[in-house]
Scaffold this active site. Structure first.
Site, short mmCIF file in Angstrom:
data_model
loop_
_atom_site.label_atom_id
_atom_site.label_comp_id
_atom_site.label_asym_id
_atom_site.label_seq_id
_atom_site.Cartn_x
_atom_site.Cartn_y
_atom_site.Cartn_z
N GLY A 1 42.43 38.80 37.26
CA GLY A 1 42.16 38.99 35.85
C GLY A 1 43.16 38.32 34.93
N GLU B 1 43.56 47.45 41.75
CA GLU B 1 43.50 48.35 40.58
C GLU B 1 43.42 49.80 41.03
OE1 GLU B 1 40.23 46.33 38.64
OE2 GLU B 1 41.54 44.60 38.32
N ASN C 1 32.69 41.70 41.78
CA ASN C 1 33.22 43.04 41.52
C ASN C 1 33.13 43.25 40.01
OD1 ASN C 1 34.67 45.39 41.27
ND2 ASN C 1 36.67 44.39 41.47
N TRP C 2 32.18 44.09 39.62
CA TRP C 2 31.95 44.25 38.18
C TRP C 2 32.95 45.20 37.52
CZ3 TRP C 2 25.84 44.66 38.14
CH2 TRP C 2 25.31 43.37 38.19
N LYS C 3 33.78 45.83 38.30
CA LYS C 3 34.78 46.78 37.76
C LYS C 3 34.06 47.80 36.86
CE LYS C 3 38.10 43.06 37.99
NZ LYS C 3 39.51 42.79 37.98
N GLU D 1 43.77 39.32 47.78
CA GLU D 1 43.79 39.21 46.32
C GLU D 1 45.23 39.36 45.83
OE1 GLU D 1 39.71 40.22 44.54
OE2 GLU D 1 40.84 42.07 44.71
N SER E 1 40.96 35.33 39.96
CA SER E 1 40.57 34.30 39.00
C SER E 1 39.78 33.14 39.63
CB SER E 1 41.79 33.79 38.23
OG SER E 1 42.40 34.85 37.51
N GLY F 1 35.85 38.67 36.77
CA GLY F 1 35.36 38.15 35.48
C GLY F 1 34.23 37.15 35.60
N HIS G 1 41.07 48.19 46.37
CA HIS G 1 41.30 47.15 45.36
C HIS G 1 42.65 47.41 44.70
CE1 HIS G 1 40.87 44.83 41.67
NE2 HIS G 1 39.94 44.13 42.30
C1 PEP Z 1 38.66 41.26 41.29
O1 PEP Z 1 38.15 42.02 40.49
O2 PEP Z 1 38.77 41.58 42.47
C2 PEP Z 1 39.13 39.95 40.80
C3 PEP Z 1 39.61 39.09 41.66
O3 PEP Z 1 39.02 39.72 39.44
P1 PEP Z 1 39.11 38.28 38.71
O4 PEP Z 1 38.17 37.37 39.44
O5 PEP Z 1 38.66 38.56 37.31
O6 PEP Z 1 40.52 37.83 38.81
#
Ligand code: PEP
Length: 240
Positions: A168, A92, A4-6, A162, A204, A226, A90
């Protein structure tokens, strides 16, 4: 293994990523490799992915096919730029853009209608975990997101657990914590399809912890932010 590049990567950066990655994963047949990118990068990303084993997804969609919905993007539009997957709900999106279980449900049906494979995200906040509300929160999110889903739909659906406190932040759920919630989610699903539904862990995930997390019986893959932004690191997640 879904990246997931956000809100990162221009169209050129996205295409360059695939050009660097594709030759190194051409012999990978036992995993689905998926890159989910900002809308503006999708066309170039999917052009670069043609003829590779890398799939392309979006990070969001709107539930109507078209209309006066300024700034929104629909499922047919995503299909037209080569998407086969879409992330929905998601944390976010829920936290900053007011998405709810009800909007997640509408988006889910829009994706299914147009044969986009939805990745439905659920997860508790730190306060909810500390208040012993994790299972209640997850059950409410699952019931809300999947209201009206019939058996013919289930095998097209992917779920991502998640924990919000792990996204993040560098804090990962322990494999045991993640497994406990994954097993709980699987028990909420219809028995005849539960074992066929892919449940991804996100929060993460990185090269150092991917093996242990993926070794859990109910963890079927990862949704990674990330650590999916750099080719070397994404490659390590694929070849753990
Ligand atoms: C995500 O963007 O869904 C995510 C889990 O990010 P990260 O791996 O950076 O925690």
């Amino acid at each position: 293994m879904a990246g997931n590049w956000k809100m990162y990567k221009t169209p050129t950066e996205a295409a360059d990523f695939v050009k660097a990655l594709a030759p190194q994963v051409k012999d990978v047949h036992d995993k689905t490799m998926l890159l989910c990118a900002p809308f503006t990068a999708l066309q170039k990303l999917s052009d670069a992915a043609v003829g590779t084993n890398i799939a392309v997804g979006a990070e969001n969609l709107y539930w109507e096919d078209e209309g006066a919905f300024t700034g929104e993007v629909s499922a047919p539009m995503l299909k037209a730029v080569g998407c086969t997957y879409v992330i929905i709900g998601h944390s976010e999106r829920r936290q900053y853009f007011g998405e709810t279980d009800a909007t997640v449900n509408k988006k889910l049906f829009a994706a299914l209608k147009h044969n986009l494979l939805p990745i439905i995200c659920v997860g508790e906040t730190l306060a909810q975990r500390e208040g012993n509300e994790t299972f209640k929160v997850i059950e409410t999110q699952i019931n809300g997101a999947f209201q009206g889903v019939t058996n013919s739909h289930w095998t097209s659906i992917i779920i991502a657990y998640e924990p919000v406190w792990a996204i993040g932040t560098g804090k990962t759920a322990t494999p045991a914590q993640a497994q406990e919630v994954h097993a709980f989610i699987r028990k909420l699903l219809p028995k005849d399809v539960a074992n066929d539904i892919r449940i991804l862990y996100g929060g993460s995930v990185k090269p150092e912890n991917v093996k242990e997390l993926m070794g859990q019986p109910d963890i079927d893959g990862g949704l990674v932010g990330g650590a999916a932004l750099k080719v070397d690191s994404y490659l390590k997640l694929i070849k753990y």
